[in-house]
Design an enzyme around this catalytic site. Structure first.
Site, PDB file in Angstrom:
ATOM      1  N   ASP A  64     -32.922 -38.353  20.757  1.00 26.76           N
ATOM      2  CA  ASP A  64     -34.010 -37.383  20.786  1.00 26.76           C
ATOM      3  C   ASP A  64     -33.856 -36.500  19.548  1.00 26.76           C
ATOM      4  OD1 ASP A  64     -34.739 -38.431  23.233  1.00 26.76           O
ATOM      5  OD2 ASP A  64     -33.816 -36.825  24.412  1.00 26.76           O
ATOM      6  N   ASP A 112     -40.939 -42.453  34.193  1.00 19.15           N
ATOM      7  CA  ASP A 112     -39.968 -41.405  34.499  1.00 19.15           C
ATOM      8  C   ASP A 112     -39.719 -41.431  35.997  1.00 19.15           C
ATOM      9  OD1 ASP A 112     -39.919 -40.714  31.872  1.00 19.15           O
ATOM     10  OD2 ASP A 112     -41.160 -38.928  32.084  1.00 19.15           O
TER      11      ASP A 112
END
Lengths: 252, 202
Positions: free
Chosen positions: A130, A11
């Site tokens: 997602d 990330d």
């Protein structure tokens, strides 16, 4: 024989790697290019960068990071987070990304997926999905970092992105993400069986057994993990040896 | 130092292939100018972009590429760049460069396509391009079509994904690889080094 892939995910916020669960609290943890190189040396099959800030300034920083990383990496690099236009994709690829992952923009503007696949080749267009459990064997697609429901059924959306020309699906279970309690095997398997595209499972890895499960029972083609590698709980080699001993084909 | 021209015919990551060739000692230029192609010691057709886009952008460079091939200048096709070398492709029913006889066909239905990830080579015959790249070496693939050369002797190595398809081919000064050597770890770098050495001794 095609091997199953182990993919560490970094990330990135404003050009720096941050640790933490994808949708929650963060602490800074170093230079993305350096960490990517370390994972490459450990036997990572690919590396994924997710720009979790996805602000215009963050994206500018990301182009530079991708360029530095691509120079050092001997395995493919995928970049996602805040990719909204053909121009973004083009600049990311020109900066050295091998594939680009599109999430929110794919839902809001599905034609972007089609146009990108036609222009850049479907092999470099990954659609990130997602999904959150909303009923028995029913998952809903969320966008904007898992904050906004879309009303879309995850399996139908997966089939739709295949038609649009996606080359791969990066599937994250919102329920499992950050729990380290294992991937959502039902979701992964349902999506993997719904499409003829490679599926990368994400969210929930806590140990090598979880990865084994998602690659076998979950029918995923690749497993993405962040926390278990960042925090040094296991190395990529540990995971691959575990898989190899249990008969899962991996590149050792 | 050998000078390698990477043909610029599609949008994609050309950094990695440039970096890879430079690391094994080549001087690299990324170009779509026929004059640059003529000045280079060798050509690389990279694995980026789409077949249709590449064919359009190559239309006025065919002459320069054919001339290079005719002069036995080493030429390396990577992935899509390999597929472009052939007569024709099922993808959009298009015509290729015709430098190798045969066609490009789609991987069968029922398989997960693209063939994406690490798979290994079975080396079928010795050739400088696979020197020190033994059978069993894992390399990175990302493709939906594969080449079908008429001349089966052109096949240097194969890989199995559904069918066993040619993953390394060679004919005269032309070589092609279906995988991405610039993203295939040590065996990939070795392949690039082999190509540059072929250029040096050509």
């Amino acid at each position: 024989m095609l091997t199953k892939r182990i993919i560490p995910c970094l990330d990135v916020l404003n050009g720096r790697v941050v640790k933490g669960t994808r949708f929650k609290q963060l602490q800074e943890a170093g230079d993305p290019a350096e960490l990517a190189k370390r994972y490459d040396e450990q036997g990572a099959d690919e590396v994924v960068f997710l720009d979790i800030g996805a602000s215009p300034e963050g994206r500018e920083a990301m182009y530079g990071v991708v360029e530095r990383t691509a120079k050092q990496l001997s395995v493919p690099l995928t970049v996602g987070g805040g990719i909204r236009s053909l121009q973004h994709i083009e600049r990311m690829l020109r900066s050295g990304a091998d594939k680009v992952a599109i999430n929110t923009a794919a839902v809001e503007e599905p034609e972007l997926v089609r146009a990108a696949a036609q222009r850049f080749g479907n092999q470099c267009i990954v659609v990130a999905i997602d999904a959150k459990l909303v009923g028995p064997k029913k998952w809903e697609v969320y966008i904007y970092g898992a904050r906004r429901p879309t009303g879309l059924d995850a399996l139908q959306w997966a089939r739709r992105v295949e038609e649009l020309g996606a080359g791969e699906i990066l599937l994250t279970s919102i329920d499992a993400d950050g729990t380290r309690a294992g991937y959502d095997l039902e979701l992964t398997r349902a999506v993997a069986e719904a499409v003829d595209l490679p599926v990368i499972a994400s969210g929930g890895a806590g140990n090598p057994q979880h990865i084994y499960e998602v690659l076998t029972e979950g029918k995923a083609d690749a497993a993405l993990a962040a926390g278990i590698f960042h925090f040094g709980l296991y190395t990529i080699q540990d995971v691959k040896r575990y898989l190899h001993e249990r008969g899962v084909p991996v590149r050792l | 130092m050998v000078k390698v021209a990477i043909l610029n015919y599609g949008v994609g990551n050309l950094h990695s292939i440039r970096q890879g060739l430079e690391r094994v000692g080549a001087r690299v230029v990324i170009t779509d100018e026929p004059e640059e192609i003529e000045r280079a010691d060798a050509l690389v057709l990279p694995g980026v972009g789409t077949l249709r886009g590449a064919i359009e952008r190559l239309s006025d460079k065919r002459g320069a590429i054919w001339k290079a091939a005719f002069e036995d200048k080493p030429l390396l096709g990577i992935c899509l760049g390999l597929q472009l070398l052939f007569d024709r492709s099922e993808e959009g029913n298009s015509k290729g460069l015709g430098l190798m006889r045969g066609e490009v066909v789609r991987l069968p239905r029922g398989l997960k396509v693209p063939h994406m990830g690490w798979n290994y080579l079975r080396v079928k015959r010795s050739h400088p391009i696979v020197r020190d790249v033994p059978s069993g070496s894992y390399v990175y693939f990302m493709h939906s079509y594969y080449v079908h050369p008429e001349d089966r002797d052109a096949v240097v190595a194969t890989t199995s994904y559904g069918p066993e398809f040619p993953s390394v081919v060679a004919s005269g000064s032309i070589v092609g690889v279906q995988f991405h050597p610039e993203r295939s770890g040590e065996p990939g770098m070795r392949t690039l080094r082999n190509f540059v050495e072929m250029v040096g001794s050509a």
